[in-house]
Design an enzyme around this catalytic site. Structure first.
Site, PDB file in Angstrom:
ATOM      1  N   HIS A  96      81.220 -91.456 102.045  1.00  0.00           N
ATOM      2  CA  HIS A  96      79.775 -91.612 101.800  1.00  0.00           C
ATOM      3  C   HIS A  96      79.530 -91.857 100.311  1.00  0.00           C
ATOM      4  O   HIS A  96      80.219 -91.283  99.464  1.00  0.00           O
ATOM      5  CB  HIS A  96      79.037 -90.348 102.271  1.00  0.00           C
ATOM      6  CG  HIS A  96      77.552 -90.560 102.334  1.00  0.00           C
ATOM      7  ND1 HIS A  96      76.762 -90.540 101.214  1.00  0.00           N
ATOM      8  CD2 HIS A  96      76.724 -90.823 103.371  1.00  0.00           C
ATOM      9  CE1 HIS A  96      75.501 -90.781 101.573  1.00  0.00           C
ATOM     10  NE2 HIS A  96      75.467 -90.956 102.874  1.00  0.00           N
ATOM     11  N   GLU A 145      75.914 -99.040 104.257  1.00  0.00           N
ATOM     12  CA  GLU A 145      74.881 -98.197 103.646  1.00  0.00           C
ATOM     13  C   GLU A 145      74.701 -98.581 102.171  1.00  0.00           C
ATOM     14  O   GLU A 145      75.335 -97.972 101.299  1.00  0.00           O
ATOM     15  CB  GLU A 145      75.287 -96.729 103.711  1.00  0.00           C
ATOM     16  CG  GLU A 145      75.305 -96.142 105.095  1.00  0.00           C
ATOM     17  CD  GLU A 145      74.982 -94.657 105.062  1.00  0.00           C
ATOM     18  OE1 GLU A 145      74.160 -94.231 105.859  1.00  0.00           O
ATOM     19  OE2 GLU A 145      75.516 -93.941 104.209  1.00  0.00           O
TER      20      GLU A 145
HETATM   21  P1  PGA Z   1      68.796 -91.653 104.436  1.00  0.00           P
HETATM   22  O1  PGA Z   1      70.341 -91.329 104.311  1.00  0.00           O
HETATM   23  O2  PGA Z   1      68.515 -91.946 105.873  1.00  0.00           O
HETATM   24  O3  PGA Z   1      68.085 -90.430 103.927  1.00  0.00           O
HETATM   25  O4  PGA Z   1      68.524 -92.865 103.572  1.00  0.00           O
HETATM   26  C1  PGA Z   1      71.294 -92.063 105.041  1.00  0.00           C
HETATM   27  C2  PGA Z   1      72.685 -91.635 104.674  1.00  0.00           C
HETATM   28  O5  PGA Z   1      72.916 -91.264 103.518  1.00  0.00           O
HETATM   29  O6  PGA Z   1      73.584 -91.633 105.527  1.00  0.00           O
END
Ligand code: PGA
Length: 221
Positions: A96, A145
């Protein structure tokens, strides 16, 4: 119907009582569907109790972790070994961007975590910050992401997410399933899952509220 993953990443937010209250509220309202996997990723401390609560309620929720150790079990103080976690989780979020940014996690560490996960029978879900982020060998589930979209209320566009997903399928493998994550909420979720190359959502902030999470799942049904 395409296969979908709806994954709640609670990050470092919920106490154990809050985590169990979320399961109690959400579990009974979820239906077991063959094409949708609903996953919840609590912090390490809550995983065991959350897994027990799901089992007792017979709720259609898979438990995942938000990380695991790049090392095998042994003298690694503070680490959570995949072998230990495998008794409780089926999936693990790896790489992540918050870990890469705040904890100096490298591509090499992510690759080692993938090896540990696979050896322990845990499905690795690798987070990619861009098209350029390397995907370790043998990974079949990734989440696109982009950093600008995480926790900002400023998601990428569904069309751009689809382009990135297509690029990943072309350059890595067309067998890989690609999720989108970054400011997903009840209003924009459908636009992402309607993209043909997107197989689900990784949800942070909007997953904390059971009502909003349920609404998102319902929109994917
Ligand atoms: P968020 O986070 O939905 O708060 O943008 C997503 C993530 O970090 O997996």
């Amino acid at each position: 119907m395409k296969h979908l993953w709806i994954i709640a990443n609670w990050k470092s937010n919920k106490t154990l009582p809050e985590a169990l209250a979320w399961i109690d509220e959400t579990g009974p309202k979820l239906h077991l569907l063959s094409n949708i996997e609903v996953v919840v990723c609590p912090d390490f401390l809550s995983i065991e109790e959350v897994a027990k609560r799901i089992k007792v309620g017979n709720f259609p929720i898979i438990v995942g972790s938000q990380d695991l150790s790049p090392h095998p079990p042994g003298a690694y103080t503070g680490e959570e070994a995949a072998k230990v976690l495998s008794g409780f989780v089926k999936l693990s979020i790896l790489g992540h961007s918050e870990r890469r940014q705040n904890l100096s996690e490298t591509d090499e560490m992510v690759a080692n975590k993938v090896v540990q996960a696979k050896n322990a029978g845990i499905l690795p879900l690798v987070c990619l910050q861009s098209k350029q982020t390397p995907i370790p060998d043998g990974v079949n589930l990734v989440a696109y992401e982009p950093i600008f979209a995480i926790g900002t209320g400023n998601p990428d566009t569904p069309v751009n997410a689809q382009d990135v997903a297509k690029h990943i399928k072309t350059t890595y493998s067309d067998q890989v399933e690609i999720l989108y994550g970054g400011s997903v909420n009840r209003d924009n979720c459908k636009a992402f899952i309607d993209q043909e190359a997107i197989n689900g959502l990784l949800i942070g902030t909007a997953s904390l509220n059971p009502q909003e999470f349920l609404e998102i799942v319902e929109k994917c049904w």
